[in-house]
Design an enzyme around this catalytic site. Structure first.
Site, mmCIF file in Angstrom:
data_model
loop_
_atom_site.group_PDB
_atom_site.id
_atom_site.type_symbol
_atom_site.label_atom_id
_atom_site.label_comp_id
_atom_site.label_asym_id
_atom_site.label_seq_id
_atom_site.Cartn_x
_atom_site.Cartn_y
_atom_site.Cartn_z
ATOM 1 N N ASP A 1 2.694 -19.870 2.336
ATOM 2 C CA ASP A 1 3.808 -19.125 1.738
ATOM 3 C C ASP A 1 5.186 -19.525 2.134
ATOM 4 O O ASP A 1 6.196 -19.514 1.208
ATOM 5 C CB ASP A 1 4.010 -17.548 1.877
ATOM 6 C CG ASP A 1 2.379 -16.725 1.823
ATOM 7 O OD1 ASP A 1 1.846 -17.382 1.252
ATOM 8 O OD2 ASP A 1 2.366 -15.649 2.322
ATOM 9 N N ASP B 1 -3.328 -5.070 -6.879
ATOM 10 C CA ASP B 1 -2.349 -5.244 -5.949
ATOM 11 C C ASP B 1 -0.888 -4.473 -6.379
ATOM 12 O O ASP B 1 0.286 -4.953 -6.297
ATOM 13 C CB ASP B 1 -1.929 -6.536 -5.501
ATOM 14 C CG ASP B 1 -3.151 -7.246 -4.795
ATOM 15 O OD1 ASP B 1 -3.992 -6.377 -4.244
ATOM 16 O OD2 ASP B 1 -2.877 -8.360 -4.491
ATOM 17 N N GLU C 1 -9.737 -8.449 7.546
ATOM 18 C CA GLU C 1 -9.239 -7.541 6.266
ATOM 19 C C GLU C 1 -10.373 -7.586 5.140
ATOM 20 O O GLU C 1 -10.585 -8.723 4.662
ATOM 21 C CB GLU C 1 -8.063 -8.288 5.732
ATOM 22 C CG GLU C 1 -7.711 -7.361 4.377
ATOM 23 C CD GLU C 1 -6.416 -7.980 3.887
ATOM 24 O OE1 GLU C 1 -5.363 -8.315 4.629
ATOM 25 O OE2 GLU C 1 -6.149 -7.869 2.670
ATOM 26 N N HIS D 1 1.544 -15.704 5.013
ATOM 27 C CA HIS D 1 0.441 -17.028 5.274
ATOM 28 C C HIS D 1 1.281 -18.151 5.492
ATOM 29 O O HIS D 1 2.591 -18.311 4.970
ATOM 30 C CB HIS D 1 -0.333 -17.253 3.955
ATOM 31 C CG HIS D 1 -1.061 -15.953 3.313
ATOM 32 N ND1 HIS D 1 -0.633 -15.042 2.463
ATOM 33 C CD2 HIS D 1 -2.277 -15.689 3.416
ATOM 34 C CE1 HIS D 1 -1.249 -14.262 2.174
ATOM 35 N NE2 HIS D 1 -2.484 -14.514 2.500
ATOM 36 N N GLU E 1 -6.986 -2.353 3.056
ATOM 37 C CA GLU E 1 -6.274 -2.494 1.816
ATOM 38 C C GLU E 1 -6.743 -1.569 0.718
ATOM 39 O O GLU E 1 -8.034 -1.456 0.411
ATOM 40 C CB GLU E 1 -6.376 -3.914 1.369
ATOM 41 C CG GLU E 1 -5.475 -4.171 0.008
ATOM 42 C CD GLU E 1 -5.153 -5.772 -0.147
ATOM 43 O OE1 GLU E 1 -4.963 -6.403 0.745
ATOM 44 O OE2 GLU E 1 -5.093 -5.897 -1.503
ATOM 45 N N ASP F 1 1.299 -5.252 0.633
ATOM 46 C CA ASP F 1 0.606 -6.198 -0.069
ATOM 47 C C ASP F 1 0.301 -6.061 -1.342
ATOM 48 O O ASP F 1 -0.536 -5.618 -1.972
ATOM 49 C CB ASP F 1 -0.714 -6.370 0.658
ATOM 50 C CG ASP F 1 -1.603 -7.732 0.101
ATOM 51 O OD1 ASP F 1 -1.029 -8.240 -0.893
ATOM 52 O OD2 ASP F 1 -2.507 -8.091 0.682
HETATM 53 C C1 XLS Z 1 -6.099 -10.672 -0.978
HETATM 54 C C2 XLS Z 1 -5.530 -10.145 0.313
HETATM 55 C C3 XLS Z 1 -4.734 -11.152 1.114
HETATM 56 C C4 XLS Z 1 -4.542 -10.713 2.592
HETATM 57 C C5 XLS Z 1 -3.966 -11.879 3.454
HETATM 58 O O1 XLS Z 1 -6.792 -9.896 -1.689
HETATM 59 O O2 XLS Z 1 -5.296 -9.179 0.458
HETATM 60 O O3 XLS Z 1 -3.437 -11.044 0.332
HETATM 61 O O4 XLS Z 1 -3.956 -9.644 2.840
HETATM 62 O O5 XLS Z 1 -4.607 -13.143 3.356
HETATM 63 NI NI NI Z 2 -4.291 -7.725 1.586
HETATM 64 NI NI NI Z 3 -5.728 -7.956 -1.835
#
Ligand code: XLS
Ligand code: NI
Ligand code: NI
Length: 436
Positions: free
Chosen positions: A102, A307, A230, A99, A266, A337
């Site tokens: 970051d 995560d 996403e 991002h 994800e 991630d």
């Molecule tokens: C948050 C998301 C984030 C995205 C990118 O839950 O997974 O990390 O991958 O903004």
């Molecule tokens: Ni993500």
């Molecule tokens: Ni996430």
């Protein structure tokens, strides 16, 4: 400066290796189904979890020991670039993701943020040229700063919409500068807390407007990364608009974005939505929208986005079947991630965790390829749907039947319908034989 003097370049040493700093399954050059593992898996490392995550949680302070803090935020940001590329090189990761916030300090103004981004992306560009490591995707963080309290594209405040557009424009300029292959939109706070004060139609129209502006700007500057949305069902808002793959596809089709947009799926977001990860990939694949994946896993006992690094071989095997069925994931990839647990605070845990993730996906790839070689699932499905191969079934598939003709058929057929047992327990047990 070397940040991890005790960690050598991680090598593939095979399953019998006792060395924790070695791959036991991820053998980048091993060929499976005509491609190397490196080409199949297209691993990427996430800047946010690896470089900026500090181990704090709602009840506790940071725990992570990280060797890159400098005198000023900009100095720290520069150190992070050095350290990040050391990690990428030592893990032999071909891609990375970030991002905007970051990589560079936001400063006090948008000008200052942009100029910090220019300084840091110059450094990143040099490192990329030096190492050959590439940008899988970048994105704009449109959710952390308090200005995004009510969303970004979906904000009730037009100034916030404008500010979001500026960050996305810069994100695309950076994507062009660094040759980004994809560009991600995760709807950080694009959702709602209460319908009592929300105009859902206006908010969704505006998110689509922002996406169309991104497509137009990409065309204008002659840079067309694969755009990805996403999905996530909740967190941070109570109800995120991009709930899951199916909901997000409906949005993409409603606003006619399907030529430019696919999905970045994800693991933990899938399970939060009440789906398996492979369910989400299947929905995307059959709709020609499987773009990329964020590799992680949740905890069945917890209802939030933990995560965790993927360590479940059953899941990665089923995910890799979908990726192989899709003829690969490129130009997307497998982005970790994933974050180390708060108790894994040592700097070298960043390596151990990624090694675990790489190996778990490599095992998944090997298992998936074996399942395909044996036609284990494809034969089973062919047999299960065999009634559509001949007779009335073949006619239905050829669109030769209608309600009247099928009524006539069924009246003749009477009650002579036989279904067969699925023996699904046997199937699941047999599947276990393929887990590497
Ligand atoms: C948050 C998301 C984030 C995205 C990118 O839950 O997974 O990390 O991958 O903004
Ligand atoms: Ni993500
Ligand atoms: Ni996430």
């Amino acid at each position: 400066m070397v940040y991890f003097p005790n960690v050598e370049k991680i090598q593939y040493e095979g399953v019998d290796s006792q060395n924790p700093f070695a791959f036991r399954h991820y053998n980048p050059e091993e060929v499976i189904e005509g491609k190397t593992m490196k080409e199949h898996l297209r691993f990427a490392i996430a800047y946010w979890h690896t470089m900026t995550q500090d181990g704090s949680d709602p009840f506790g302070n940071p725990t992570n020991q990280r060797p890159w803090f400098g005198e000023t935020p900009l100095e720290t940001a520069k150190n992070r670039v050095e350290a990040f590329f050391e990690i990428l090189v030592k893990l032999d990761a071909p891609y990375f993701c970030f991002h905007d916030i970051d990589i560079a300090p936001e400063g006090d103004t948008l000008e200052e943020f942009f100029s910090n981004l220019d300084i840091i992306t110059d450094l990143i560009k040099e490192k990329m040229a030096e190492t050959g490591i590439k940008l899988l995707w970048n994105t704009a963080n449109l959710f952390s700063n308090p200005r995004f309290v009510n969303g970004a594209g979906s904000s009730n405040n037009a100034d916030v919409f404008a500010y979001s557009a500026a960050q996305i424009k810069k994100g695309l300029d950076i994507s062009k500068k660094l040759g980004g292959e994809n560009y991600v939109f995760w709807g950080g706070r694009e959702g709602y807390e209460s319908l009592l004060n929300t105009d859902m139609a206006l908010e969704q129209d505006n998110i689509a407007r922002l996406f169309k502006m991104a497509i137009a700007y990409g065309e204008k500057i002659g840079h067309k990364p694969q755009f990805l949305i996403e999905p996530k069902p909740k967190e941070p808002t109570k109800h995120q608009y991009d709930f899951d793959a199916a909901t997000t596809l409906a949005f993409i089709l409603k606003y006619n974005l399907q030529d430019d947009f696919k999905l970045n799926l994800e693991g933990n977001h899938a399970t939060l939505a009440g789906h398996t990860f492979e369910h989400e990939l299947t929905v995307a694949r059959i709709n020609d929208a499987l773009g990329s994946i964020d590799a992680n896993q949740g905890d069945v006992l917890l209802g939030w986005d933990t995560d965790e690094f993927p360590t479940n071989v059953f899941d990665t095997t089923l995910v890799m079947i979908e990726i192989l069925e899709n003829n690969g994931i490129a130009p997307g990839g497998i982005n970790f991630d994933s974050k180390v647990r708060r108790s894994s605070f040592a700097p070298e845990d960043l390596f151990l965790a990624h090694i675990a993730g790489f190996d778990t996906y490599a095992r998944g790839l090997k298992g998936a390829a074996a399942i395909r070689a044996d036609k284990f699932l494809s034969d089973l499905k062919a047999k299960r749907y065999a009634s559509y191969e001949t007779g009335i079934g073949a006619n239905i598939m050829a669109d030769k039947e209608d309600l009247e003709s099928l009524t006539e058929y069924s009246l003749k057929n009477g009650a002579a319908i036989t279904n067969e047992s699925s023996h699904i327990e046997l199937v699941k047990s047999h599947l276990n034989d393929y887990l590497v």
